[in-house]
Design a protein around this motif. Structure first.
Motif, PDB file in Angstrom:
ATOM      1  N   UNK A 148      22.160   7.089  43.928  1.00  0.00           N
ATOM      2  CA  UNK A 148      20.849   7.371  44.527  1.00  0.00           C
ATOM      3  C   UNK A 148      19.823   6.298  44.146  1.00  0.00           C
ATOM      4  N   UNK A 149      20.241   5.317  43.376  1.00  0.00           N
ATOM      5  CA  UNK A 149      19.274   4.350  42.849  1.00  0.00           C
ATOM      6  C   UNK A 149      18.444   5.045  41.790  1.00  0.00           C
ATOM      7  N   UNK A 150      17.143   4.788  41.828  1.00  0.00           N
ATOM      8  CA  UNK A 150      16.259   5.451  40.878  1.00  0.00           C
ATOM      9  C   UNK A 150      15.780   6.778  41.490  1.00  0.00           C
ATOM     10  N   UNK A 151      16.040   7.883  40.815  1.00  0.00           N
ATOM     11  CA  UNK A 151      15.648   9.200  41.351  1.00  0.00           C
ATOM     12  C   UNK A 151      14.151   9.411  41.114  1.00  0.00           C
ATOM     13  N   UNK A 152      13.456   9.791  42.187  1.00  0.00           N
ATOM     14  CA  UNK A 152      12.010   9.958  42.067  1.00  0.00           C
ATOM     15  C   UNK A 152      11.512  11.366  42.321  1.00  0.00           C
ATOM     16  N   UNK A 153      12.284  12.140  43.109  1.00  0.00           N
ATOM     17  CA  UNK A 153      11.786  13.467  43.496  1.00  0.00           C
ATOM     18  C   UNK A 153      12.930  14.469  43.564  1.00  0.00           C
ATOM     19  N   UNK A 154      12.674  15.673  43.056  1.00  0.00           N
ATOM     20  CA  UNK A 154      13.702  16.718  42.956  1.00  0.00           C
ATOM     21  C   UNK A 154      13.056  18.018  43.415  1.00  0.00           C
ATOM     22  N   UNK A 155      13.570  18.603  44.502  1.00  0.00           N
ATOM     23  CA  UNK A 155      12.934  19.815  45.054  1.00  0.00           C
ATOM     24  C   UNK A 155      13.931  20.963  45.150  1.00  0.00           C
ATOM     25  N   UNK A 156      13.486  22.166  44.807  1.00  0.00           N
ATOM     26  CA  UNK A 156      14.369  23.336  44.903  1.00  0.00           C
ATOM     27  C   UNK A 156      13.630  24.522  45.495  1.00  0.00           C
ATOM     28  N   UNK A 157      14.346  25.266  46.314  1.00  0.00           N
ATOM     29  CA  UNK A 157      13.807  26.469  46.952  1.00  0.00           C
ATOM     30  C   UNK A 157      14.817  27.580  46.730  1.00  0.00           C
ATOM     31  N   UNK A 158      14.372  28.708  46.162  1.00  0.00           N
ATOM     32  CA  UNK A 158      15.309  29.793  45.835  1.00  0.00           C
ATOM     33  C   UNK A 158      14.561  31.118  45.978  1.00  0.00           C
ATOM     34  N   UNK A 167       5.203  22.754  39.947  1.00  0.00           N
ATOM     35  CA  UNK A 167       5.441  21.307  39.981  1.00  0.00           C
ATOM     36  C   UNK A 167       5.658  20.824  38.554  1.00  0.00           C
ATOM     37  N   UNK A 168       6.485  19.786  38.419  1.00  0.00           N
ATOM     38  CA  UNK A 168       6.757  19.309  37.065  1.00  0.00           C
ATOM     39  C   UNK A 168       7.034  17.811  37.068  1.00  0.00           C
ATOM     40  N   UNK A 169       7.077  17.270  35.845  1.00  0.00           N
ATOM     41  CA  UNK A 169       7.387  15.857  35.651  1.00  0.00           C
ATOM     42  C   UNK A 169       8.398  15.760  34.506  1.00  0.00           C
ATOM     43  N   UNK A 170       9.438  14.964  34.728  1.00  0.00           N
ATOM     44  CA  UNK A 170      10.491  14.880  33.698  1.00  0.00           C
ATOM     45  C   UNK A 170      10.172  13.778  32.698  1.00  0.00           C
ATOM     46  N   UNK A 171      11.015  13.670  31.689  1.00  0.00           N
ATOM     47  CA  UNK A 171      10.760  12.663  30.654  1.00  0.00           C
ATOM     48  C   UNK A 171      10.802  11.235  31.195  1.00  0.00           C
ATOM     49  N   UNK A 172      11.639  10.987  32.251  1.00  0.00           N
ATOM     50  CA  UNK A 172      11.657   9.617  32.796  1.00  0.00           C
ATOM     51  C   UNK A 172      10.654   9.462  33.938  1.00  0.00           C
ATOM     52  N   UNK A 173       9.969  10.558  34.280  1.00  0.00           N
ATOM     53  CA  UNK A 173       8.940  10.480  35.322  1.00  0.00           C
ATOM     54  C   UNK A 173       9.356  11.018  36.673  1.00  0.00           C
ATOM     55  N   UNK A 174      10.537  11.634  36.779  1.00  0.00           N
ATOM     56  CA  UNK A 174      10.921  12.258  38.053  1.00  0.00           C
ATOM     57  C   UNK A 174       9.931  13.398  38.320  1.00  0.00           C
ATOM     58  N   UNK A 175       9.437  13.474  39.550  1.00  0.00           N
ATOM     59  CA  UNK A 175       8.539  14.583  39.916  1.00  0.00           C
ATOM     60  C   UNK A 175       9.374  15.694  40.531  1.00  0.00           C
ATOM     61  N   UNK A 176       8.988  16.928  40.241  1.00  0.00           N
ATOM     62  CA  UNK A 176       9.783  18.051  40.726  1.00  0.00           C
ATOM     63  C   UNK A 176       8.931  19.123  41.363  1.00  0.00           C
TER      64      UNK A 176
END
Ligand code: NAD
Length: 340
Positions: free
Chosen positions: A144-154, A219-228
């Motif tokens: 995926x290269x550098x992962x920037x965004x992670x979205x989940x719907x449940x 909404x969240x931000x991971x340790x490497x900066x991925x936004x969620x």
């Protein structure tokens, strides 16, 4: 240890529907006792699976039957007391999610298990889904290269039910955040291997008359900066809410539908198209995806196998429980700082 001798604590819900059949799918497990607060449930479940001993009192179970492990699937407010009692009798614990009502309780539980050197695992099973493992390996391989965004719907439909513990803050700790969003947080950590560093949420009770939230956006931000982004709801009809997982990177993206849940089902599409220079025409020929399907294996059986291997090794692995505790801390933070 030939077979792992299991006691079941809280037999009527997910234990009967998923966990006991999953345990029995693996010949390395044996169920030696069933307990439920409701005597008729304890007896019915014991008879259904041919288990000789059944109880309504947890201490009596431990005094009467020798167990290597217990599976605790009671309402969240019971978790701490029952896990610590099992520990007093030197029994390893596999406990359903979430770990506890709040971080403080969860830490007390985990610290006690670490001090006594007994295994504690929390039932976050979605990481065992073959498609979530596929997503993790695609990311790990750099596809995926550098992962920037992670979205989940449940989401699901969860109307008022008289006496339902999940609908009372004191008994379940919260609503759709404690029940559904916790799985999403775990899945993010599981797939990326990263912690969530910052988190914020809006939540509300819009549809039902109970006191816990029936809708939430996080909404969240991971340790490497991925936004969620996570959205979870108790007020969307089941048949209108196939779960979604979307991951976007600089070279590709992942779209999974119907993979969050109790079965290894659903589909995942992987799109891959590393870009060169800027394309001013913006012609979007959609890349042909690679598609993958759920394999239909039992994800609960897989998680119990990992637990069994840990206790057979004679060592403890607290990775899962530590992650569950972190998730609990994140839930506490969302509840404390509701963005309304
Ligand atoms: N991982 C998953 O897929 C999954 C799915 C559903 C529920 N869960 C978790 O499992 C746990 C139980 O949820 P559920 O949906 O099965 O609940 P449930 O209410 O359907 O079943 C709980 C059972 O525990 C019994 N019980 C209640 N209080 C008890 C006590 N003090 N001592 C002994 N037994 C008691 C009840 O009589 C009932 O049979 C919760 O932590 C929940 O979050 C996990």
């Amino acid at each position: 240890m030939e077979k792992i001798r299991w006691g079941i604590i809280g037999a009527g819900g997910i234990a009967d529907r998923r966990a006991i059949p999953a345990l029995l799918e693996d010949k390395n497990n044996e169920i030696v006792a069933v307990l439920d607060k409701a005597g008729d449930v304890a007896k019915m479940v014991a008879q259904k699976y041919g288990v000789k001993h059944y109880f309504t009192d947890v201490e009596e179970l431990f005094k009467t039957v020798e167990c290597d492990a217990v599976y605790i699937a009671t309402p969240v407010f019971c978790h701490k007391e029952q896990a610590l009692l099992a520990l007093e009798y030197g029994v390893n614990v596999f406990m359903e999610k979430p770990i506890s009502l709040n971080e403080k309780e969860g830490k007390e539980i985990l610290d006690a298990f670490k001090a006594k050197g007994k295994q504690l695992t929390i039932g976050y099973m979605m990481g065992f889904h073959n498609l979530h493992q596929k997503a993790a390996s695609l990311i790990k391989e750099g596809k995926l290269g550098s992962v920037n965004l992670f979205k989940m719907q449940f989401s699901c439909w969860y109307p008022e039910i008289a006496g339902a513990w999940r609908q009372k803050k004191a008994l379940g700790g919260g609503g759709c955040i404690m029940d559904l969003a916790v799985h999403c947080m775990e899945l993010f950590m599981n797939i990326t291997g990263e912690d969530i560093e910052k988190i914020k949420g809006f939540f509300a009770t819009r549809t039902f008359g109970y006191e816990v939230e029936d809708t939430a956006v996080i909404t969240f931000k991971s340790e490497s900066g991925i936004l969620g982004h996570i959205d979870v709801n108790f007020n969307v009809p089941d048949s209108c809410a196939p779960s979604r997982l979307e991951i976007y990177g600089t070279d590709g993206s992942i779209f999974a539908e119907g993979t969050l849940g109790q079965e290894e089902v659903g589909k995942l599409r992987f799109l891959y198209a590393p870009q060169g220079g800027y394309e001013a025409q913006q012609i979007r020929t959609v890349t042909k995806p690679k598609s993958y399907c759920g394999k239909g294996a039992n994800i609960y059986t897989k998680q119990f196998k990992v637990f069994g291997d840990i206790i057979k090794s004679g060592k403890c692995d607290y990775t899962c429980a530590e992650r569950a505790l972190r998730i609990q801390a994140l839930c506490d933070e969302i509840y404390e700082n509701n963005c309304y």
